[in-house]
Enzyme design. Structure first.
Site, PDB file in Angstrom:
ATOM      1  N   LYS A 167       0.841  -1.195   0.000  1.00  0.00           N
ATOM      2  CA  LYS A 167       0.000   0.000   0.000  1.00  0.00           C
ATOM      3  C   LYS A 167       0.885   1.258   0.000  1.00  0.00           C
ATOM      4  CE  LYS A 167      -3.499  -2.750  -0.048  1.00  0.00           C
ATOM      5  NZ  LYS A 167      -4.308  -3.285   1.030  1.00  0.00           N
TER       6      LYS A 167
HETATM    7  C1  LIG Z   1      -5.290  -4.405   1.448  1.00  0.00           C
HETATM    8  C2  LIG Z   1      -6.765  -4.266   1.447  1.00  0.00           C
HETATM    9  C3  LIG Z   1      -7.564  -4.584   2.550  1.00  0.00           C
HETATM   10  C4  LIG Z   1      -7.056  -5.324   3.749  1.00  0.00           C
HETATM   11  O1  LIG Z   1      -5.964  -4.796   4.339  1.00  0.00           O
HETATM   12  P1  LIG Z   1      -4.974  -5.705   5.203  1.00  0.00           P
HETATM   13  O2  LIG Z   1      -4.135  -4.674   5.883  1.00  0.00           O
HETATM   14  O3  LIG Z   1      -4.212  -6.573   4.238  1.00  0.00           O
HETATM   15  O4  LIG Z   1      -5.812  -6.502   6.159  1.00  0.00           O
HETATM   16  C5  LIG Z   1      -8.915  -4.299   2.491  1.00  0.00           C
HETATM   17  N1  LIG Z   1      -9.468  -3.751   1.405  1.00  0.00           N
HETATM   18  C6  LIG Z   1      -8.748  -3.461   0.319  1.00  0.00           C
HETATM   19  C7  LIG Z   1      -9.419  -2.834  -0.853  1.00  0.00           C
HETATM   20  C8  LIG Z   1      -7.385  -3.730   0.294  1.00  0.00           C
HETATM   21  O5  LIG Z   1      -6.681  -3.468  -0.814  1.00  0.00           O
END
Ligand SMILES: *Cc1c(COP(=O)(O)O)cnc(C)c1O
Length: 388
Positions: free
Chosen positions: A191
């Site tokens: 991210k």
């Molecule tokens: C990455 C992601 C999540 C979950 O995040 P984590 O930190 O991996 O639990 C939820 N929604 C979207 C759209 C994501 O890309």
């Protein structure tokens, strides 16, 4: 051969120093770095409250719990998302349905949402308790019309902003909660900013904030104001709700607060890479990411769509050839309703045709702040070779 991944973190010496300083401090689990990190994210978004949690999935889960999701409640989200956007309702025993995507932005379609709400109201079928717009690839959904529909039908809005910290909508930062009740972020390494694992919920609603704090930590309160009856003394706590241990550690928050200092630079680099891809890929049989004029993308993903009618190869062949050439492309997303778990709940192929059509043609290219110009050129040259 070194593979260029589709996404990865950018960790500098100052990040490392901040984590090491926390390691030498009195606090490893929730301590002062958590509060500093929360304040930094809240200040960036311009919101009153922020609650750091173990990951983005936990953020969605406590956000749904804070909204009061129960069995028999219903949540609507986009099928073009990671499964967690839908699962947060299932954790509360609630039901999930989807709203098909806009063929230009790949975000939840406002037109489809308006139709689906009108149809539910007209036939007297259950309306959702909340809508979860997902800011796919880092581009904000059209929040103002979504908020207007939500208000009209008395529905909460929970933004899954996992892709989009650092992006904006009509000049306001994603996560400002001006058009929603809550927004969640993920700080997974692919991210925009990372805490290894980590997530956050932001809100302007103090009632929700108080419930988020409870649900983050077992449903336990140490604040006499929230207790039933009298406190027994300074050791006393009460479990007011059934919560979870979703706390983030101070080590991770130390990384997060330092990463937040670089948010603007990370997003600027991602935007520069996106512009370069736009230029270099312009003449190929591809659909490049369309940008809604109301948004500034945080560019978590750069997704291309293959014009398969003009290509001799299948999407699978193209992905396999790119991967064997060291380009770690990925696909975002397999429509959630086609996952075996959701099929068992009654969803079928064909339920959300735009999301399914998009899935068949899409590829996510390497996109991260640490991607070098030469690496991006290698990605482009390899794509040109494979598509020829
Ligand atoms: C990455 C992601 C999540 C979950 O995040 P984590 O930190 O991996 O639990 C939820 N929604 C979207 C759209 C994501 O890309």
């Amino acid at each position: 051969m070194r593979v260029i991944p589709y996404g990865r973190q950018l960790i500098d010496e100052d990040d490392i120093a901040n984590v090491v300083a926390t390691l030498r401090s009195d606090w490893l689990t929730q301590g002062p770095a958590i509060e500093r990190f929360e304040r930094k994210v809240a200040a960036h978004c311009g919101v009153k409250h922020a609650v750091a949690v173990a990951n983005g999935t936990a953020a969605l889960h406590i956000a749904a719990a804070a909204l009061g999701f129960q069995p028999d409640d219903l949540l609507w989200t986009s099928p073009n998302t990671f499964v967690a956007s839908a699962n947060c309702a299932r954790y509360c025993g609630a039901d999930v349905d989807f709203v098909d995507i806009d063929p230009r932005t790949y975000n939840l379609s406002v037109a489809r949402l308006a139709e689906k709400l009108a149809a539910a109201a007209q036939t007297g079928t259950r309306l959702p308790k909340a809508i979860v717009p997902v800011h796919f690839s880092g581009q904000s959904c059209e929040m103002e019309p979504i908020a207007a529909l939500a208000k009209r039908y008395g529905i909460a809005v929970l933004e899954d902003a996992s892709h989009a910290i650092g992006g904006s909508y009509r000049g306001r930062p994603v996560g400002c909660c001006e058009f929603s009740d809550l927004a969640t972020f993920s700080f997974h390494p692919v991210k925009i900013v990372t805490t290894a694992e980590g997530g956050m919920v932001v809100t302007n609603r103090t009632d929700l904030y108080e419930r988020l704090l409870l649900f983050r930590s077992h449903g336990i309160t140490r604040d006499a104001k929230f207790m039933e009856g009298e406190s027994h003394g300074p050791w006393y706590y009460q479990q007011a709700e059934l919560g979870w241990n979703y706390r983030l550690t101070d080590l991770q928050a130390a990384l997060g607060e330092c990463q937040m200092n670089k948010l603007d630079a990370f997003v600027a680099r991602r935007a520069a890479l996106a512009r370069r891809y736009d230029e270099l890929l312009a003449d190929l049989p591809l659909t490049l990411p369309w940008q809604h004029p109301d948004t500034a993308n945080a560019w978590h993903l750069y997704v291309i769509r293959l014009r398969l009618d003009r290509l001799q190869k299948t999407r699978r062949q193209i992905v396999e050839e790119l991967r064997s050439a060291g380009i770690g492309v990925q696909i975002h997303y397999i429509p959630v309703h086609t996952q075996p778990y959701y099929r068992r709940l009654g969803f079928r192929d064909g339920d959300f045709p735009e999301a399914e059509k998009y899935y068949a043609e899409t590829i996510s290219l390497p996109m991260f702040a640490a991607l070098k110009d030469a690496e991006q050129e290698k990605v482009v040259d390899t794509i040109k070779g494979v598509l020829k």
